[in-house]
Motif scaffolding. Structure first.
Motif, PDB file in Angstrom:
ATOM      1  N   ILE A   1      14.001  37.813  22.475  1.00  0.00           N
ATOM      2  CA  ILE A   1      13.723  37.205  23.526  1.00  0.00           C
ATOM      3  C   ILE A   1      15.076  36.900  24.177  1.00  0.00           C
ATOM      4  O   ILE A   1      15.218  37.315  25.612  1.00  0.00           O
ATOM      5  CB  ILE A   1      12.997  35.954  23.445  1.00  0.00           C
TER       6      ILE A   1
ATOM      7  N   ILE B   1      10.658  39.616  31.231  1.00  0.00           N
ATOM      8  CA  ILE B   1      10.914  38.347  30.771  1.00  0.00           C
ATOM      9  C   ILE B   1      12.151  37.757  31.335  1.00  0.00           C
ATOM     10  O   ILE B   1      12.095  36.590  31.594  1.00  0.00           O
ATOM     11  CB  ILE B   1      11.003  38.547  28.960  1.00  0.00           C
ATOM     12  N   GLY B   2      13.270  38.740  31.415  1.00  0.00           N
ATOM     13  CA  GLY B   2      14.539  38.152  32.084  1.00  0.00           C
ATOM     14  C   GLY B   2      14.490  37.705  33.283  1.00  0.00           C
ATOM     15  O   GLY B   2      15.031  36.494  33.753  1.00  0.00           O
TER      16      GLY B   2
ATOM     17  N   PRO C   1      11.319  43.626  28.817  1.00  0.00           N
ATOM     18  CA  PRO C   1      12.404  42.829  28.662  1.00  0.00           C
ATOM     19  C   PRO C   1      12.881  42.416  29.962  1.00  0.00           C
ATOM     20  O   PRO C   1      13.075  41.142  30.126  1.00  0.00           O
ATOM     21  CB  PRO C   1      13.481  43.862  28.060  1.00  0.00           C
TER      22      PRO C   1
ATOM     23  N   MET D   1      19.044  41.252  29.648  1.00  0.00           N
ATOM     24  CA  MET D   1      18.643  42.527  30.444  1.00  0.00           C
ATOM     25  C   MET D   1      18.319  42.022  31.816  1.00  0.00           C
ATOM     26  O   MET D   1      18.827  42.631  32.735  1.00  0.00           O
ATOM     27  CB  MET D   1      17.449  43.320  29.846  1.00  0.00           C
TER      28      MET D   1
ATOM     29  N   SER E   1       4.793  36.443  30.245  1.00  0.00           N
ATOM     30  CA  SER E   1       5.662  37.556  29.781  1.00  0.00           C
ATOM     31  C   SER E   1       6.137  37.161  28.312  1.00  0.00           C
ATOM     32  O   SER E   1       6.228  38.141  27.470  1.00  0.00           O
ATOM     33  CB  SER E   1       6.609  37.840  30.707  1.00  0.00           C
TER      34      SER E   1
ATOM     35  N   ASN F   1      19.335  46.582  23.576  1.00  0.00           N
ATOM     36  CA  ASN F   1      18.005  46.458  23.199  1.00  0.00           C
ATOM     37  C   ASN F   1      17.226  47.558  22.597  1.00  0.00           C
ATOM     38  O   ASN F   1      16.755  47.463  21.598  1.00  0.00           O
ATOM     39  CB  ASN F   1      17.252  46.047  24.365  1.00  0.00           C
TER      40      ASN F   1
ATOM     41  N   CYS G   1      16.077  39.956  25.920  1.00  0.00           N
ATOM     42  CA  CYS G   1      15.481  40.308  27.194  1.00  0.00           C
ATOM     43  C   CYS G   1      16.352  39.442  28.317  1.00  0.00           C
ATOM     44  O   CYS G   1      16.278  39.916  29.759  1.00  0.00           O
ATOM     45  CB  CYS G   1      13.903  39.715  27.172  1.00  0.00           C
ATOM     46  N   TRP G   2      16.429  38.347  28.171  1.00  0.00           N
ATOM     47  CA  TRP G   2      17.294  37.357  28.998  1.00  0.00           C
ATOM     48  C   TRP G   2      18.625  38.252  29.324  1.00  0.00           C
ATOM     49  O   TRP G   2      18.802  38.129  30.664  1.00  0.00           O
ATOM     50  CB  TRP G   2      17.740  35.992  28.288  1.00  0.00           C
TER      51      TRP G   2
ATOM     52  N   TYR H   1       9.609  50.274  26.595  1.00  0.00           N
ATOM     53  CA  TYR H   1      10.593  48.932  26.511  1.00  0.00           C
ATOM     54  C   TYR H   1      11.729  48.919  27.608  1.00  0.00           C
ATOM     55  O   TYR H   1      12.364  47.914  27.438  1.00  0.00           O
ATOM     56  CB  TYR H   1      11.241  48.955  25.278  1.00  0.00           C
TER      57      TYR H   1
ATOM     58  N   ALA I   1       5.450  39.201  24.382  1.00  0.00           N
ATOM     59  CA  ALA I   1       6.081  39.610  23.428  1.00  0.00           C
ATOM     60  C   ALA I   1       6.141  38.905  22.247  1.00  0.00           C
ATOM     61  O   ALA I   1       6.424  39.712  21.103  1.00  0.00           O
ATOM     62  CB  ALA I   1       7.576  39.390  24.065  1.00  0.00           C
TER      63      ALA I   1
END
Length: 453
Positions: A193, A30-31, A27, A199, A140, A377, A196-197, A23, A144
């Motif tokens: 989500i 995605i970010g 993330p 990160m 991506s 996270n 993730c942004w 993990y 998730a």
């Protein structure tokens, strides 16, 4: 074999270690994926070559991170069959649908367009390349979404019926969409989500801050930093609100988890306090050295300061989650969220005053602040998963009942040692690659290049 090294403890420890290591990467994908869409979108809009340079640089980082995400994710699926065979049989119909959807609709989309994203700059038109960037970012997120749907079903199972008995019992889908839109799924997806942004934003800002301190690649660093800062600030605000709405749902679907998160032992007849800090003592059933807001938890759950909130005293001791780990991980996540909101707000103020990049201490702080979303996270998922205990599927199957009957503790311990060694090597290779890409910096591009149709 001691009680601590029991088959159950080792199996849970192995899955925790592998998924927490894995993990680190999805993330970030995605970010970064969303930031790539912003950066390349600005390039198409402004036709400014610097944004092409920016996008190409971060695409290289994205590709290395994507490869690590795939490599580290495969191990977890094998554990379902080796360590958790009974559980896998029980949820196979549910997870089979969700994970198959993830592979068909999300992973193939992301990996299929990744080649165009990485290698297609001079082979396809800018608009086609931007479309591939959108598809990779969407893929991506889609991966998730489907994985979180499967996890959310474990938190609040719906849309199924049980067949068979004993070890042969399993959950079978009655309503696919009821399974997908179970009571927890949408709120868990949104909150995860957004994490993730955060990160992705802080990862970009940490590297850009390093460049700014070193006075290297300043134009790329400053423009990238501003884009990431806007996302980081927005995501920090959204994380607070989405976290609140997720906690509201947990109060309904998993009241024992919420009580453990908040260190709320006694239901009482009046308002429940909200602890900002403290050390929960499960034996004495109280929070020691606590700093609290009287009635604060009642207000967050019921929108008033006087309504009681269900405490751990309403559950048998064998049905209560471990309070210490759940409480501390939950409060760590919140504390880091407050920190990220504070530092991004301060940075926007300094940016408006045109003092941000000249303020060395905050640039130095950003170099290490990537740890904040990483830890937040991880802590959020620890609170989620430990807070579900003693259930592996809430209200249906206890965690010890999901274990494989043939696997022994010494076998799991040996595999933990082997995988730890492999993961250390993988992480060292990842750091080496990322370090070299950061050290090299953005490539020079042709300044006279024109955007095609």
């Amino acid at each position: 074999m001691t009680e601590f090294l029991s088959t159950e403890i080792l199996a849970r420890l192995q899955f925790a270690l592998t998924i927490m290591f894995h993990y680190l990467f999805p993330p970030l994908s995605i970010g970064l994926g969303l930031l790539l869409v912003f950066m390349e979108g600005i390039y198409l809009k402004t036709k400014n070559p610097i944004y092409e340079k920016i996008t190409k640089f971060w695409v290289k980082i994205y590709a290395a991170n994507f490869a690590m995400g795939v490599a580290t994710g495969l191990v977890m699926e094998f554990q379902f069959g080796t360590n958790w065979a009974t559980y896998s049989r029980f949820v196979g119909d549910i997870f089979g649908s969700a994970l198959a959807s993830e592979g068909i609709f999300a992973f193939f989309l992301e990996s299929g367009f990744l080649a165009i994203l990485v290698f297609g700059w001079d082979r396809v038109s800018p608009k086609v390349h931007f479309f591939s960037t959108l598809m990779v970012a969407l893929g991506s997120v889609g991966s998730a979404v489907w994985i979180i749907i499967a996890n959310a079903w474990m938190q609040s199972p719906t849309g199924f019926h049980l067949v068979g008995e004993g070890m042969q019992q399993k959950a079978v889908i009655d309503d696919f969409w009821a399974m997908v839109f179970n009571p927890s799924s949408v709120r868990m997806i949104v909150h995860a989500i957004i994490g993730c942004w955060l990160m992705g934003a802080f990862f970009v800002m940490s590297i850009c801050a390093y460049y700014i301190i070193q006075k290297k690649h300043l134009e790329v660093a400053k423009k990238s930093f501003v884009i990431a800062l806007l996302l980081g600030f927005t995501a920090s605000l959204l994380a607070a609100s989405s976290g609140h709405f997720l906690a509201d749902r947990i109060a309904i679907t998993q009241p024992a988890k919420l009580a453990a998160m908040e260190g709320h032992f006694s239901t009482g007849t009046g308002g429940a306090p909200l602890y900002l800090f403290g050390i929960p003592n499960s034996e004495k059933e109280k929070v020691e050295y606590g700093i609290k807001i009287p009635g604060g938890l009642s207000f967050l759950v019921h929108w008033n300061f006087s309504s009681p909130v269900i405490g751990l005293d309403q559950f048998k001791k064998e049905d209560r989650p471990p309070v210490g780990i759940t409480f501390f991980s939950y409060h760590l996540m919140i504390s880091l969220g407050v920190y990220m909101l504070f530092i991004t707000t301060l940075s926007l103020i300094l940016l408006k005053k045109k003092k941000l990049f000249e303020t060395k201490w905050i640039m130095k702080l950003y170099c290490v602040s990537i740890l904040a979303p990483i830890l937040a996270n991880q802590a959020g998922w620890v609170a989620t998963e430990v807070g579900r205990q003693p259930w592996i599927v809430y209200g249906l199957m206890r965690t010890p009942d999901g274990l494989s009957k043939a696997v022994k503790a010494d076998q799991i311990l040996f595999s933990i040692i082997v995988f730890a060694f492999i993961y250390i090597l993988l992480f060292m290779a990842y750091i080496f690659v990322i370090h070299n890409k950061i050290k090299h910096g953005p490539d020079e591009i042709m300044q006279n290049k024109k955007i095609g149709a």
